[in-house]
Design an enzyme around this catalytic site. Structure first.
Site, mmCIF file in Angstrom:
data_model
loop_
_atom_site.group_PDB
_atom_site.id
_atom_site.type_symbol
_atom_site.label_atom_id
_atom_site.label_comp_id
_atom_site.label_asym_id
_atom_site.label_seq_id
_atom_site.Cartn_x
_atom_site.Cartn_y
_atom_site.Cartn_z
ATOM 1 N N GLU A 144 0.792 -1.218 0.000
ATOM 2 C CA GLU A 144 0.000 0.000 0.000
ATOM 3 C C GLU A 144 0.831 1.278 0.000
ATOM 4 O O GLU A 144 0.381 2.312 -0.498
ATOM 5 C CB GLU A 144 -0.954 0.015 1.198
ATOM 6 C CG GLU A 144 -2.100 -0.967 1.117
ATOM 7 C CD GLU A 144 -3.060 -0.662 -0.021
ATOM 8 O OE1 GLU A 144 -3.426 0.523 -0.197
ATOM 9 O OE2 GLU A 144 -3.430 -1.604 -0.743
ATOM 10 N N SER A 179 -50.864 -22.230 41.499
ATOM 11 C CA SER A 179 -50.528 -22.484 42.904
ATOM 12 C C SER A 179 -49.068 -22.223 43.239
ATOM 13 O O SER A 179 -48.697 -22.237 44.418
ATOM 14 C CB SER A 179 -50.886 -23.929 43.272
ATOM 15 O OG SER A 179 -52.279 -24.111 43.227
#
Length: 585
Positions: free
Chosen positions: A82, A351
């Site tokens: 690069e 319950s």
């Protein structure tokens, strides 16, 4: 003619001087750009209780910042392909490369080739748009000069954390995860060269889409590295011959979705959606992967359910109110953020509410487990309660009434203690009630207007396990930013929901439920199991909630549309599923 030439020369000089003065003025007016890559969108990472990464959250940009990249291979590979004169370029420009690009653009009569080096690319990635215009190039040049206040190492590190590698990966750490299933520091020479090669054109050189092109480009990078003296001939040859083995470490499609989805929702409440998906958070959770897997595996076993259409959910906590496992259904959908019955859906507890409202309130008022109540027919206004079996037992103890889940005694005790007192006691366990819940069937038999979630029910039973100490449940232990600074730490203040005396008696009563009452299917040989069954009218909802000496767990079972399950009650499949999960844990 001479005068004309002098005029033209003077004009050109004036234009050049004006341009230089203008450029200098613009340069002097520009604020020094801040090289703070931590302000960029970053991926949030979620860890389990063993600090293993289990999920990644991000939007369009998957970026994981690495403060100091120490892998020389990736650095040298990127520089060689690069910006080969990166270390020598004093001002951040590669004038030779720029000249070559200029000639190409001039020949084509448009901007077709960029001459940008690493420093210029960083400017473009951090501060500018991707448009190709003369104006943007001038601004880019000015910013590039301004970046010279930073060292080359700082600039290279920032570039490697921002450049795009394809597959949604911004920065080399995310790229290493996406392509090779490892961290940047672990990349080999060959893998580093492959990643460096992708930068030029991520679409073309993506190894998932075109491995041959990727390898060709990798070899070009390796050749450049050899020519520039970064690697030896032997290293070059070995890297060229190395096979690229692709493996994804990015956990966007994360496992244990029911648990992670709960964590995400809790994070959004605390930090907001943008911070969660782009803030680079590091989230440390209480999820126990072994326990979570046990629970998920049992939800996949058909023998734990009466048919394939009935749904279920469960939550498991430890005695510190840490949520160890969450399973929000049997479907295990592939998509994230799905319906989670463990905390998003309220169902009537039946319950299973009795120990939390009726019996806890009665024991707190001075009664004890051997206090007696007459199990006989009774009517309160227009309401006549009935036992599940339709019979009556006469005078029985509270312990017997709870052990066999007798409804009429529970309603009578609630009426004696007072509906308001029962509700206030339930609220201390974390339950929520509406104004329409102030009637006997709601507080004594669990027929609440909206019901409760398995998460809330599990935590309520954890309170009994903890000798009456209530704390909010938590899945998130700690959150830091991407740099390790703590921004959230779980700090839960305990409250005393019931006395130790009451908790001790409730434990004895719940132990009896499992030993000889409605919860015998939850019994685990050689282990103390305390719990309570719960079944609503017409068996629309069935529960088993309970705990061992270490863990609590709530299991719910039912149809999503609320239709009856027939003869399914809390003491059948829910209790069996609870046992099959907890015995393995």
């Amino acid at each position: 003619m001479i005068k004309i030439l002098k005029f033209i020369t003077a004009f050109i000089l004036c234009v050049l001087i004006s341009a230089l003065v203008g450029a200098y003025w613009a340069y002097s007016q520009l604020n020094v750009p801040e090289l703070d890559i931590n302000k960029l969108p970053q991926t949030t990472l979620i860890y389990d209780s063993n600090n293993n990464l289990v999920a990644e959250l991000h939007g369009a940009q998957n970026r994981i910042i690495v403060e100091q990249i120490n892998n020389k291979n990736i650095k040298n590979a990127v520089i060689s392909i690069e910006d080969e004169r990166f270390w020598q370029n004093k001002y951040g420009f590669d004038f030779k490369r720029i000249a070559s690009a200029f000639l190409t653009d001039l020949k084509e009569r448009k901007i077709v080739e960029g001459g940008s080096g690493i420093q210029q690319q960083l400017v473009k990635n951090l501060y500018l748009s991707q448009e190709r215009t003369i104006k943007r190039k001038i601004i880019e040049a000015l910013y590039t000069l301004k970046l010279n206040q930073y060292s080359k190492e700082q600039i290279l590190n920032a570039y490697l954390n921002t450049v795009y590698f394809g597959e949604g990966a911004y920065g080399v750490e995310a790229a290493a995860n996406v392509y090779f299933g490892k961290h940047v520091q672990q990349l080999t020479l060959s893998e580093s060269a492959a990643l460096a090669g992708i930068i030029n054109n991520p679409t073309v050189y993506d190894p998932y889409k075109n491995m041959n092109k990727c390898i060709e480009r990798r070899n070009i990078v390796l050749q450049k590295m050899f020519e520039q003296g970064y690697i030896s001939g032997q290293q070059y040859q070995e890297a060229v011959n190395e096979k690229l083995n692709l493996s994804r470490l990015d956990l966007v499609d994360y496992p244990h979705k029911y648990y992670i989805d709960f964590v995400i929702d809790e994070l959004i409440k605390e930090f907001g959606e943008n911070k969660v998906f782009a803030g680079g958070l590091r989230v440390y959770t209480a999820m126990n992967p072994a326990i979570q897997q046990v629970a998920e595996n049992q939800f996949l076993q058909s023998y734990n359910f009466p048919n394939s259409n009935i749904q279920a959910a469960c939550v498991i906590e430890d005695s510190n109110n840490k949520i160890l496992a969450i399973v929000g259904g049997r479907d295990f959908p592939k998509q994230n953020r799905c319906l989670n019955r463990a905390y998003q859906v309220k169902r009537q507890p039946g319950s299973a509410i009795k120990p939390l409202t009726v019996y806890a309130a009665a024991l707190e008022s001075g009664k004890n487990e051997y206090s007696v109540v007459n199990d006989s027919p009774v009517t309160f206004g227009n309401y006549t309660p009935h036992n599940y079996e339709g019979d009556y037992w006469g005078w029985i103890t509270y312990k017997e009434a709870l052990t066999y889940s007798r409804n009429v005694p529970a309603v009578k005790i609630a009426n004696e203690i007072g509906i308001k007192n029962c509700i206030q006691q339930g609220e201390k366990f974390g339950l929520t009630f509406t104004n329409t819940d102030y009637y006997l069937p709601a507080v004594s038999l669990g027929g609440l207007t909206y019901g409760e979630t398995p998460l809330v029910m599990c935590n309520a039973y954890t309170t009994i396990l903890k000798n009456g100490v209530y704390m909010k449940p938590t899945a998130i232990i700690e959150v830091t930013d991407s740099q390790g600074n703590i921004i959230y730490k779980h700090d839960n203040k305990p409250t005393q929901a019931i006395s130790e005396r009451t908790a001790s008696q409730l434990k004895d009563m719940l132990l009896n439920v499992v030993e000889s009452g409605t919860g015998t299917n939850a019994k685990i040989p050689g282990m103390n199991v305390y719990g309570k069954t719960g079944t609503t009218s017409d068996s629309k909802d069935a529960w088993f909630c309970g705990f061992t000496d270490k863990y609590s767990c709530a299991v719910w079972m039912g149809y999503d549309d609320g239709r009856s399950m027939g003869n399914i009650v809390g003491g059948t499949y829910p209790a069996k599923l609870w046992k099959n999960i907890m015995s393995r844990i």
